[in-house]
Design a protein around this motif. Structure first.
Motif, PDB file in Angstrom:
ATOM      1  N   GLY A  82      55.974 104.886  77.057  1.00  0.00           N
ATOM      2  CA  GLY A  82      54.668 104.254  76.888  1.00  0.00           C
ATOM      3  C   GLY A  82      53.739 105.153  76.119  1.00  0.00           C
ATOM      4  N   LEU A  83      54.073 105.440  74.887  1.00  0.00           N
ATOM      5  CA  LEU A  83      53.349 106.456  74.133  1.00  0.00           C
ATOM      6  C   LEU A  83      53.040 106.021  72.717  1.00  0.00           C
ATOM      7  CD1 LEU A  83      52.305 109.370  73.765  1.00  0.00           C
ATOM      8  CD2 LEU A  83      54.675 110.087  73.417  1.00  0.00           C
ATOM      9  N   TYR A  84      54.036 105.546  72.010  1.00  0.00           N
ATOM     10  CA  TYR A  84      53.926 105.373  70.559  1.00  0.00           C
ATOM     11  C   TYR A  84      52.765 104.468  70.153  1.00  0.00           C
ATOM     12  CZ  TYR A  84      55.423 104.859  65.726  1.00  0.00           C
ATOM     13  OH  TYR A  84      55.468 104.877  64.353  1.00  0.00           O
ATOM     14  N   SER A  85      52.625 103.324  70.782  1.00  0.00           N
ATOM     15  CA  SER A  85      51.585 102.368  70.367  1.00  0.00           C
ATOM     16  C   SER A  85      50.192 102.780  70.802  1.00  0.00           C
ATOM     17  CB  SER A  85      51.887 100.970  70.941  1.00  0.00           C
ATOM     18  OG  SER A  85      53.020 100.417  70.325  1.00  0.00           O
ATOM     19  N   TRP A  86      50.091 103.781  71.665  1.00  0.00           N
ATOM     20  CA  TRP A  86      48.822 104.104  72.295  1.00  0.00           C
ATOM     21  C   TRP A  86      48.228 105.426  71.815  1.00  0.00           C
ATOM     22  CZ3 TRP A  86      53.206 102.140  74.350  1.00  0.00           C
ATOM     23  CH2 TRP A  86      53.123 100.837  74.852  1.00  0.00           C
ATOM     24  N   VAL A  87      48.737 105.934  70.705  1.00  0.00           N
ATOM     25  CA  VAL A  87      48.232 107.192  70.148  1.00  0.00           C
ATOM     26  C   VAL A  87      47.956 107.005  68.662  1.00  0.00           C
ATOM     27  CG1 VAL A  87      49.358 108.703  71.819  1.00  0.00           C
ATOM     28  CG2 VAL A  87      50.616 107.990  69.768  1.00  0.00           C
ATOM     29  N   PRO A  88      47.130 107.880  68.057  1.00  0.00           N
ATOM     30  CA  PRO A  88      46.808 107.752  66.629  1.00  0.00           C
ATOM     31  C   PRO A  88      48.048 107.917  65.745  1.00  0.00           C
ATOM     32  CG  PRO A  88      45.264 109.233  67.744  1.00  0.00           C
ATOM     33  CD  PRO A  88      46.376 108.970  68.706  1.00  0.00           C
ATOM     34  N   ASN A  89      47.906 107.541  64.479  1.00  0.00           N
ATOM     35  CA  ASN A  89      49.035 107.569  63.553  1.00  0.00           C
ATOM     36  C   ASN A  89      49.652 108.954  63.409  1.00  0.00           C
ATOM     37  OD1 ASN A  89      48.771 104.853  63.060  1.00  0.00           O
ATOM     38  ND2 ASN A  89      47.528 105.099  61.224  1.00  0.00           N
ATOM     39  N   ALA A  90      48.818 109.986  63.430  1.00  0.00           N
ATOM     40  CA  ALA A  90      49.348 111.352  63.288  1.00  0.00           C
ATOM     41  C   ALA A  90      50.262 111.703  64.462  1.00  0.00           C
ATOM     42  CB  ALA A  90      48.207 112.356  63.195  1.00  0.00           C
ATOM     43  N   THR A  91      49.892 111.253  65.658  1.00  0.00           N
ATOM     44  CA  THR A  91      50.717 111.514  66.833  1.00  0.00           C
ATOM     45  C   THR A  91      51.977 110.662  66.802  1.00  0.00           C
ATOM     46  OG1 THR A  91      48.670 111.924  68.061  1.00  0.00           O
ATOM     47  CG2 THR A  91      50.683 111.735  69.337  1.00  0.00           C
ATOM     48  N   GLN A  92      51.861 109.445  66.288  1.00  0.00           N
ATOM     49  CA  GLN A  92      53.051 108.611  66.134  1.00  0.00           C
ATOM     50  C   GLN A  92      54.072 109.305  65.223  1.00  0.00           C
ATOM     51  OE1 GLN A  92      51.513 104.892  64.604  1.00  0.00           O
ATOM     52  NE2 GLN A  92      51.040 104.111  66.651  1.00  0.00           N
ATOM     53  N   GLN A  93      53.584 109.866  64.127  1.00  0.00           N
ATOM     54  CA  GLN A  93      54.474 110.579  63.213  1.00  0.00           C
ATOM     55  C   GLN A  93      55.084 111.801  63.892  1.00  0.00           C
ATOM     56  OE1 GLN A  93      55.660 109.778  60.272  1.00  0.00           O
ATOM     57  NE2 GLN A  93      56.855 111.677  60.282  1.00  0.00           N
ATOM     58  N   LYS A  94      54.289 112.476  64.725  1.00  0.00           N
ATOM     59  CA  LYS A  94      54.777 113.655  65.439  1.00  0.00           C
ATOM     60  C   LYS A  94      55.887 113.272  66.415  1.00  0.00           C
ATOM     61  CE  LYS A  94      54.654 117.988  66.883  1.00  0.00           C
ATOM     62  NZ  LYS A  94      54.991 119.136  66.025  1.00  0.00           N
ATOM     63  N   ILE A  95      55.767 112.134  67.069  1.00  0.00           N
ATOM     64  CA  ILE A  95      56.806 111.684  68.000  1.00  0.00           C
ATOM     65  C   ILE A  95      58.141 111.558  67.276  1.00  0.00           C
ATOM     66  CG2 ILE A  95      57.570 109.744  69.429  1.00  0.00           C
ATOM     67  CD1 ILE A  95      54.542 109.245  69.976  1.00  0.00           C
ATOM     68  N   LEU A  96      58.131 110.908  66.119  1.00  0.00           N
ATOM     69  CA  LEU A  96      59.366 110.749  65.350  1.00  0.00           C
ATOM     70  C   LEU A  96      59.859 112.096  64.842  1.00  0.00           C
ATOM     71  CD1 LEU A  96      58.496 107.496  63.375  1.00  0.00           C
ATOM     72  CD2 LEU A  96      59.891 107.721  65.437  1.00  0.00           C
ATOM     73  N   GLU A  97      58.941 112.965  64.491  1.00  0.00           N
ATOM     74  CA  GLU A  97      59.309 114.307  64.036  1.00  0.00           C
ATOM     75  C   GLU A  97      59.995 115.086  65.157  1.00  0.00           C
ATOM     76  OE1 GLU A  97      56.798 118.310  63.337  1.00  0.00           O
ATOM     77  OE2 GLU A  97      56.202 116.638  62.038  1.00  0.00           O
ATOM     78  N   ILE A  98      59.481 114.949  66.380  1.00  0.00           N
ATOM     79  CA  ILE A  98      60.100 115.627  67.524  1.00  0.00           C
ATOM     80  C   ILE A  98      61.514 115.089  67.744  1.00  0.00           C
ATOM     81  CG2 ILE A  98      59.994 115.857  70.048  1.00  0.00           C
ATOM     82  CD1 ILE A  98      56.913 115.923  69.734  1.00  0.00           C
ATOM     83  N   CYS A  99      61.675 113.778  67.643  1.00  0.00           N
ATOM     84  CA  CYS A  99      63.011 113.190  67.783  1.00  0.00           C
ATOM     85  C   CYS A  99      63.963 113.769  66.754  1.00  0.00           C
ATOM     86  CB  CYS A  99      62.940 111.674  67.648  1.00  0.00           C
ATOM     87  SG  CYS A  99      62.027 110.836  68.969  1.00  0.00           S
TER      88      CYS A  99
END
Length: 512
Positions: free
Chosen positions: A121-138
């Motif tokens: 429950g994270l991706y849709s609820w954070v700014p675009n920069a954090t969304q990109q960071k999530i994929l970067e962490i993956c």
């Protein structure tokens, strides 16, 4: 489970997002889907798991109990929720869980490598920069054959919900107090839904439907889902494009049945299957079903994914099913069609003798999963009690194909490892330590099947006595000694044994 921006962190401290097990995020589920597509994933018994936006660890801590040889790390910006999770970890004396209060944006190259990465429950609820960071962490922190899970709100299903969210925010955010915002958000939706006629009015029907869904949800859901600063739904194809740009590819969905066109009318399903590109098939099904949420699994781009799934791939898996026969005495003869249905309403009708025998064997052991070779042998024995020979290769091939169809229809579960629980309580039954702890605080407990259930007061009171040190007569004596605070009727041996069997069947008894 939610992570957040610094600006909204205080709302999660003030009104925590209650976290419970999410079965689709379990490494067992992720590994199973990958294995079906020909990928040998890291061993679950010793895997390393990272959860982004872990809240108080309600999803991660049960996993740590179920897989004691694995390592689990959770990150969340809410210090209050992390502190609550750490208190549970300490109370359970868990050594394989690490909960960190911090921002996912601060995760660097030295953070380590993980076999499974979860962001429910994270991706849709954070700014675009954090969304990109999530994929970067993956991409950066996932081992070569690891699997990532990302849950996110999708269009077109969230299109109408977005309108409802705008309405609720417009009314509620003019008030500074959280409790007043919540009351105003609920009130304005009730007012508008009543004010718009729903007879011969599409907008009114949609509003009424949303109101019905939201009327009984808890306050924390309204606050963090509908009143939060950020909630960005997107189309599936947009998410996949972002993942691909980050060096990740689409593997599938945590709910396998949602990937198939079987749920549509035959002529529609045929048209979907004729679309040559899997991504376009998935997007088309989203339009047809008005889908609002996805649980997407990702892998590294260089991993070969074989979507031509065969029954042969069930050979190394475990199978479970609660489907029961529609008739009391089903005909097991080859060619005689019999119907089997799960408690959730998923059904299959099959004329295959080996499949009918296997489903009966699974129902007798539900919710425990049975290794495929063991299940094959049990079904064969039921059909041929005097055969005196093992099942043949063609039996295994046929049962694999049949069970794959049952899996596609959500009639059976597939697992990559044995069940961490038992339906035989044993001489000194031991309930899950987490369930015992949770039962002291409320009626909702986490099962060893990685689900959350509400238990009756009598079961709650009984759970604390099931610590693995007491025989049945000792439990009965302890209940009597507890006096009026304990369920007196359960002191009787027959009632006590029945209640403990019920606890076992709810996947709350640890496997010896």
């Amino acid at each position: 489970m939610r992570a957040m921006t610094l600006a909204s962190a205080s709302s999660y401290d003030e009104v925590p997002y209650e976290s419970y097990p999410v079965i689709g995020t379990h490494p067992d589920r992720l590994s199973t889907l990958a294995r079906l597509m020909g990928i040998e994933t890291p061993a679950l018994e010793t895997c390393r798991v990272l959860e982004l936006g872990c809240a108080a660890g309600g999803n991660l801590i049960p996993m740590a109990l179920e897989l004691p040889g694995a390592q689990f790390t959770g990150v969340d910006l809410s210090a209050a929720q992390i502190a609550a999770g750490k208190a549970i970890v300490e109370a359970l004396h868990l050594q394989n869980v690490r909960l960190i209060a911090g921002d996912v944006m601060d995760i660097g190259d030295d953070f380590g490598q993980f076999d499974y990465v979860i962001a429910h429950g994270l991706y849709s609820w954070v700014p675009n920069a954090t969304q990109q960071k999530i994929l970067e962490i993956c991409k950066r922190h996932m081992t070569p054959n690891g699997v990532a899970y990302v849950g996110y709100n999708t269009l077109p299903g969230w299109r109408m919900r977005g309108t409802v969210r705008d309405l609720m925010r417009w009314q509620a955010l003019q008030f500074p107090e959280t409790d007043r915002r919540l009351a105003q958000a609920r009130g304005i939706l009730e007012f508008v839904a009543r004010g718009v006629p729903d007879e011969n009015n599409v907008y009114g029907k949609l509003l009424r439907s949303e109101l019905d869904q939201l009327r009984n949800v808890p306050d924390y859901y309204i606050l963090h889902e509908y009143l939060a600063d950020v909630n960005e739904p997107l189309y599936f194809h947009e998410f996949v494009e972002r993942a691909y740009a980050s060096g990740l590819q689409y593997l599938g969905e945590a709910e396998f049945a949602t990937m198939l066109a079987l749920r549509f009318a035959p002529q529609v399903a045929d048209t979907i299957r004729a679309i040559p590109d899997v991504m376009r098939q998935e997007q088309m099904m989203d339009f047809l079903s008005n889908r609002s949420f996805r649980q997407t699994l990702l892998m590294h781009l260089d991993q070969p994914v074989d979507r031509a799934i065969t029954g042969q791939r069930l050979q190394g898996l475990w199978v479970a099913s609660g489907a029961s026969a529609a008739r009391a005495n089903p005909n097991l003869a080859e060619g005689a069609a019999e119907k089997f249905c799960t408690p959730a309403g998923a059904c299959v009708t099959t004329p295959r003798a080996i499949t009918k025998a296997a489903l009966l064997a699974l129902a007798a052991r539900w919710p425990v999963a049975i290794a495929f070779p063991e299940l094959l042998a049990a079904a064969y024995s039921r059909l041929n009690p005097l055969a005196g020979k093992p099942p043949q290769a063609e039996d295994a091939e046929l049962l694999g194909r049949e069970l794959l169809q049952c899996y596609a229809g959500a009639v059976v579960e597939l697992h990559a490892c044995p069940s961490p629980f038992s339906i035989e309580p044993g001489a000194q039954p031991m309930a899950s330590p987490l369930a015992r702890l949770q039962a002291e605080r409320g009626a909702r407990v986490s099962t060893l099947h990685h689900e959350s259930i509400v238990v009756p007061d009598a079961i709650r009171a009984l759970l604390r006595f099931l610590d693995g040190t007491r025989a049945l007569e000792d439990i009965s004596a302890a209940i009597k000694a507890a006096g009026s605070s304990a369920p007196g009727k359960l002191a009787e041996p027959a009632a006590l044994r029945s209640a403990i069997d019920q606890i076992a069947r709810n996947a709350l008894i640890a496997r010896a």
